[in-house]
Design an enzyme around this catalytic site. Structure first.
Site, PDB file in Angstrom:
ATOM      1  N   ARG A 194      -9.777  -6.676 -22.713  1.00 47.26           N
ATOM      2  CA  ARG A 194      -9.277  -8.047 -22.815  1.00 47.26           C
ATOM      3  C   ARG A 194     -10.167  -8.928 -21.956  1.00 47.26           C
ATOM      4  O   ARG A 194     -10.423  -8.613 -20.782  1.00 47.26           O
ATOM      5  CB  ARG A 194      -7.829  -8.132 -22.335  1.00 47.26           C
ATOM      6  CG  ARG A 194      -7.280  -9.543 -22.532  1.00 47.26           C
ATOM      7  CD  ARG A 194      -5.828  -9.634 -22.229  1.00 47.26           C
ATOM      8  NE  ARG A 194      -5.568  -9.531 -20.797  1.00 47.26           N
ATOM      9  CZ  ARG A 194      -4.351  -9.517 -20.265  1.00 47.26           C
ATOM     10  NH1 ARG A 194      -3.292  -9.579 -21.057  1.00 47.26           N
ATOM     11  NH2 ARG A 194      -4.179  -9.424 -18.970  1.00 47.26           N
ATOM     12  N   ARG A 217       7.999 -15.759 -15.311  1.00 40.17           N
ATOM     13  CA  ARG A 217       8.139 -14.306 -15.224  1.00 40.17           C
ATOM     14  C   ARG A 217       8.106 -13.777 -13.798  1.00 40.17           C
ATOM     15  O   ARG A 217       8.462 -12.631 -13.555  1.00 40.17           O
ATOM     16  CB  ARG A 217       7.074 -13.608 -16.078  1.00 40.17           C
ATOM     17  CG  ARG A 217       5.655 -13.882 -15.631  1.00 40.17           C
ATOM     18  CD  ARG A 217       4.644 -13.438 -16.683  1.00 40.17           C
ATOM     19  NE  ARG A 217       4.035 -12.154 -16.368  1.00 40.17           N
ATOM     20  CZ  ARG A 217       3.011 -11.631 -17.029  1.00 40.17           C
ATOM     21  NH1 ARG A 217       2.496 -12.273 -18.061  1.00 40.17           N
ATOM     22  NH2 ARG A 217       2.502 -10.485 -16.689  1.00 40.17           N
ATOM     23  N   ASP A 254       4.425 -12.396 -21.511  1.00 40.53           N
ATOM     24  CA  ASP A 254       4.285 -13.848 -21.612  1.00 40.53           C
ATOM     25  C   ASP A 254       5.091 -14.424 -22.765  1.00 40.53           C
ATOM     26  O   ASP A 254       5.625 -15.526 -22.657  1.00 40.53           O
ATOM     27  CB  ASP A 254       2.807 -14.229 -21.766  1.00 40.53           C
ATOM     28  CG  ASP A 254       2.108 -14.245 -20.417  1.00 40.53           C
ATOM     29  OD1 ASP A 254       2.674 -14.848 -19.487  1.00 40.53           O
ATOM     30  OD2 ASP A 254       1.042 -13.636 -20.290  1.00 40.53           O
ATOM     31  N   GLU A 262       1.080 -14.038 -27.501  1.00 34.58           N
ATOM     32  CA  GLU A 262       1.943 -14.098 -26.317  1.00 34.58           C
ATOM     33  C   GLU A 262       2.458 -15.503 -26.056  1.00 34.58           C
ATOM     34  O   GLU A 262       3.014 -15.779 -25.003  1.00 34.58           O
ATOM     35  CB  GLU A 262       1.241 -13.513 -25.091  1.00 34.58           C
ATOM     36  CG  GLU A 262      -0.142 -14.051 -24.822  1.00 34.58           C
ATOM     37  CD  GLU A 262      -0.847 -13.328 -23.672  1.00 34.58           C
ATOM     38  OE1 GLU A 262      -0.206 -12.603 -22.913  1.00 34.58           O
ATOM     39  OE2 GLU A 262      -2.070 -13.531 -23.545  1.00 34.58           O
ATOM     40  N   CYS A 293       1.546  -4.630 -26.287  1.00 30.30           N
ATOM     41  CA  CYS A 293       1.052  -4.104 -25.002  1.00 30.30           C
ATOM     42  C   CYS A 293       1.800  -4.694 -23.801  1.00 30.30           C
ATOM     43  O   CYS A 293       1.400  -4.470 -22.663  1.00 30.30           O
ATOM     44  CB  CYS A 293      -0.445  -4.345 -24.873  1.00 30.30           C
ATOM     45  SG  CYS A 293      -0.881  -6.084 -24.853  1.00 30.30           S
ATOM     46  N   ARG A 307      -7.049  -4.812 -18.523  1.00 27.49           N
ATOM     47  CA  ARG A 307      -6.886  -6.136 -17.902  1.00 27.49           C
ATOM     48  C   ARG A 307      -8.085  -6.373 -16.977  1.00 27.49           C
ATOM     49  O   ARG A 307      -8.041  -6.005 -15.803  1.00 27.49           O
ATOM     50  CB  ARG A 307      -5.599  -6.183 -17.077  1.00 27.49           C
ATOM     51  CG  ARG A 307      -4.311  -6.208 -17.899  1.00 27.49           C
ATOM     52  CD  ARG A 307      -3.118  -6.345 -16.958  1.00 27.49           C
ATOM     53  NE  ARG A 307      -1.900  -6.723 -17.624  1.00 27.49           N
ATOM     54  CZ  ARG A 307      -0.911  -5.872 -17.931  1.00 27.49           C
ATOM     55  NH1 ARG A 307      -1.027  -4.587 -17.637  1.00 27.49           N
ATOM     56  NH2 ARG A 307       0.171  -6.306 -18.527  1.00 27.49           N
ATOM     57  N   HIS A 348       0.823  -1.219   0.000  1.00 26.15           N
ATOM     58  CA  HIS A 348       0.000   0.000   0.000  1.00 26.15           C
ATOM     59  C   HIS A 348       0.851   1.261   0.000  1.00 26.15           C
ATOM     60  O   HIS A 348       0.595   2.200  -0.739  1.00 26.15           O
ATOM     61  CB  HIS A 348      -0.879   0.031   1.257  1.00 26.15           C
ATOM     62  CG  HIS A 348      -2.002  -0.940   1.194  1.00 26.15           C
ATOM     63  ND1 HIS A 348      -2.756  -1.283   2.288  1.00 26.15           N
ATOM     64  CD2 HIS A 348      -2.502  -1.629   0.162  1.00 26.15           C
ATOM     65  CE1 HIS A 348      -3.661  -2.153   1.918  1.00 26.15           C
ATOM     66  NE2 HIS A 348      -3.531  -2.389   0.640  1.00 26.15           N
TER      67      HIS A 348
HETATM   68  C1  PEP Z   1       1.758  -9.718 -21.722  1.00 28.30           C
HETATM   69  O1  PEP Z   1       1.803 -10.924 -21.460  1.00 28.30           O
HETATM   70  O2  PEP Z   1       2.686  -9.085 -22.254  1.00 28.30           O
HETATM   71  C2  PEP Z   1       0.557  -8.940 -21.371  1.00 28.30           C
HETATM   72  C3  PEP Z   1       0.402  -7.698 -21.752  1.00 28.30           C
HETATM   73  O3  PEP Z   1      -0.362  -9.547 -20.586  1.00 28.30           O
HETATM   74  P1  PEP Z   1      -0.196  -9.746 -19.006  1.00 28.30           P
HETATM   75  O4  PEP Z   1       1.034  -9.016 -18.564  1.00 28.30           O
HETATM   76  O5  PEP Z   1      -1.449  -9.217 -18.420  1.00 28.30           O
HETATM   77  O6  PEP Z   1      -0.076 -11.225 -18.907  1.00 28.30           O
HETATM   78 MG    MG Z   2       0.025 -11.991 -20.907  1.00 29.01          MG
END
Ligand code: PEP
Ligand code: MG
Length: 578
Positions: A335, A472, A462, A438, A509, A299, A192
């Site tokens: 999305r 990740r 991804d 992705e 993105c 998202r 926070h």
């Molecule tokens: C990605 O995978 O690059 C993406 C934009 O989606 P997220 O980070 O929400 O998995």
């Molecule tokens: Mg993703």
């Protein structure tokens, strides 16, 4: 002697100031036995302390800046409600009466009881709410100790506050009193305090363990909120270097703000589309502030997290129409729920699927999960289609690996359209449907995906994870997370080319689109549409509008062909020059 400390830089910016060390978690909670006669006075003492702590929170709430995210007031409201709750106001009084103990001991006993309850909760989010209980109890203990409103007695102007942790109320009050920056012993990027520091623009570092043992009150400090570096007693040279950096950071911010209304076009006339990624409604303020070309990625999985029940169609609908209203006619890319893996919501118990997968990133996530749970998917699709009558929107499908997944989704969307028509509900007939690229499978077969979709959006977060086989969110393999790996760049290039051949837009993105080290590389690979967190947009714009695609293209081509890190660094340095 100068001492250097490193922590997690959570809010960019530089601060120079005297240390103000808070030792507030060390309030004396020694238990004392009371005589029967002393009990009424002790109960009054506790009630008065609760009143003081509440007054403190109300002052903080009234001082929240108007444009601050609603999260801030929500945190503070929660603390006010906790103080009003019988668990904190009545139960400790009962303990004093039953056990003839002092108020501090009663509060401590109640804290332990509540910690047990919260600690046994399986919901991770709720389990961490014990932090809020601790903040509130500490505030009452401080009021018992001093008999004064804790926060308002401190003056933080121009100082760097060093604390174990800070409450949202502290953070707001500090900003109002002109604090220069702060450092905490606990917390992480998403705590926070970190979130608030970023939205309030206070340079901050968290997670500097035991810092209060080493820094003395009044000592001179410098703080670099990006690198997470704190210097105690810096030399004159160090100090003047930090001053220089501070000045240039402020100037950079002012310069970037001048770009808000500049056209997004490169030096050689390539028109760019710079849109925003959003996760919660509050992000929309920043989208407006930087004048983004709409939202390239909403998202929506955040609508599902931290709650007991699945969101209803009406909740989805209300949320989307609110976002559309705020965007005033620019495009909203929704999305569909990308649940599973790192956006794990199994712990919320709202989803009736089977046991957690052994390897969730490879399991039932994104489109796979939605197709496997049609009622969850249809609820969201109906809401999106209904919202399409209120403003321009497009649908983006996450985690595609097979064209069959797209076809199945398209036919589901057709059946939702038929149902809405039968019910006489309005919607836009021609909503563009795009897909996230992705996974390596989607990137390699991008030509085929481009035949059945209206646009592609490359998700490098991804794509890098799956191409390089590194989790990740696993710190241990983070060093292998390499956006410039030739395999990654080749897959990006292949996808951009596939979109161009099919004459459909391609956006990127993932985080790569917000990183000024890489955006010119992407421009050189042929990308013109970028979607990123709004706070990064102006810096990205600055880098791109000062570039020429014809010049950067050859560096990008060379980068696609090398794995040599020295050569990569040299190419990167040259591509970003000028
Ligand atoms: C990605 O995978 O690059 C993406 C934009 O989606 P997220 O980070 O929400 O998995
Ligand atoms: Mg993703």
């Amino acid at each position: 002697m100068t001492l250097m400390f490193n922590g997690i830089g959570v809010s960019k910016g530089f601060a120079i100031g005297e240390a103000h060390v808070l030792h507030r978690n060390q309030v004396d909670v020694t238990a004392r036995k009371l005589t029967k006669k002393q009990i009424p006075a002790e109960c009054r003492r506790l009630r008065r302390a609760i009143k003081i702590a509440k007054a403190d929170l109300l002052t903080a709430r009234d001082n929240i800046p108007k444009d601050a995210p609603s999260d801030i007031s929500a945190f503070i409201e929660t603390h006010i409600l906790m103080l009003d709750d019988g668990l904190l106001s009545d139960t400790p009084i009962d303990i004093i009466k039953a056990e003839h103990c002092n108020a501090e001991a009663a509060l401590q006993q109640q804290r332990e009881a509540m910690a047990k309850v919260f600690g046994s909760m399986e919901d991770e989010y709720l389990a961490t709410r014990i932090d809020d209980v601790n903040h509130v109890i500490d505030a009452v203990l401080r009021a018992l100790d001093t008999g004064e409103e804790a926060s308002t007695t401190d003056s933080w102007k121009g100082q760097i506050v060093i604390a174990d942790d800070l409450t949202p109320a502290d953070t707001v009050l500090m900003q109002n009193q002109g604090v220069a920056g702060f450092v905490t012993e606990t917390g992480g990027q998403l705590s926070h305090t970190a979130i608030l520091a970023r939205s309030l623009g206070i340079p901050a570092i968290v997670g500097v363990h035991n810092i209060r043992q080493y820094v003395k009150a009044g000592e001179e400090l410098t703080l670099d909120g990006k690198r997470g570096m704190l210097l105690a007693e810096p030399t004159t040279e160090m100090l003047s270097e930090v001053r220089k950096q501070q000045k240039s950071f402020k100037q950079q911010k002012r310069d970037l703000n001048k770009l808000v209304d500049e056209p997004a076009v490169t030096q050689d006339g390539v028109k760019l589309r710079l849109s925003a990624n959003i996760e919660i409604e509050d992000d929309l303020k920043a989208v407006r502030r930087v004048n983004a070309d709409g939202v390239g990625l909403y998202r929506t999985e955040f609508l599902y997290l931290n709650r007991e029940q699945l969101p209803t169609e009406q909740e989805h609908f209300k949320n989307y129409t609110k976002v559309l209203r705020s965007l005033k006619g620019s495009m909203l890319t929704i999305r569909t729920a990308d649940l599973g893996a790192d956006k794990d919501f199994a712990h919320t118990h709202i989803f009736p699927s089977g046991p957690l997968a052994h390897n969730p990133a490879m399991g039932l996530r994104g489109i796979r999960l939605c197709l496997n749970e049609p009622s969850l998917f249809i609820t969201q699709l109906r809401a999106i289609l209904r919202a399409s009558a209120r403003g321009p929107l497009q649908i983006l499908l996450p985690m595609l690996t097979n064209v069959a997944e797209v076809k199945q989704t398209l036919s589901l969307i057709d059946s939702v359209k038929e149902a809405l028509t039968e019910e006489g509900i309005e919607f836009e007939q021609n909503i563009p449907i795009g897909g996230m690229v992705e996974t390596p499978a989607a990137a390699i077969a991008a030509d085929q995906f481009a035949q059945v979709l209206d646009f592609l959006s490359i998700g490098t977060n991804d794509l890098i994870q799956y191409t390089l086989a590194i989790d990740r969110i696993d710190d241990q393999v983070n060093y292998l997370y390499d956006p410039l790996h030739p395999a990654v760049l080749q897959l990006i290039k292949h996808t951009i080319d596939a979109g161009q051949k099919a004459n459909i837009p391609v956006t990127l993105c993932g985080d790569m689109a917000s990183d000024t080290r890489f955006v010119r590389v992407l421009l050189g690979l042929g990308l013109s549409e970028f979607s990123m967190p709004p706070n990064s947009l102006l810096a990205v714009k600055h880098s791109l509008i000062n570039a020429r695609r014809v010049r950067v293209r050859r560096f990008s081509t060379a980068l696609m062909k090398t794995s040599d890190s020295e050569e990569q660094n040299s190419l990167l340095e040259r591509i970003n020059r000028g």
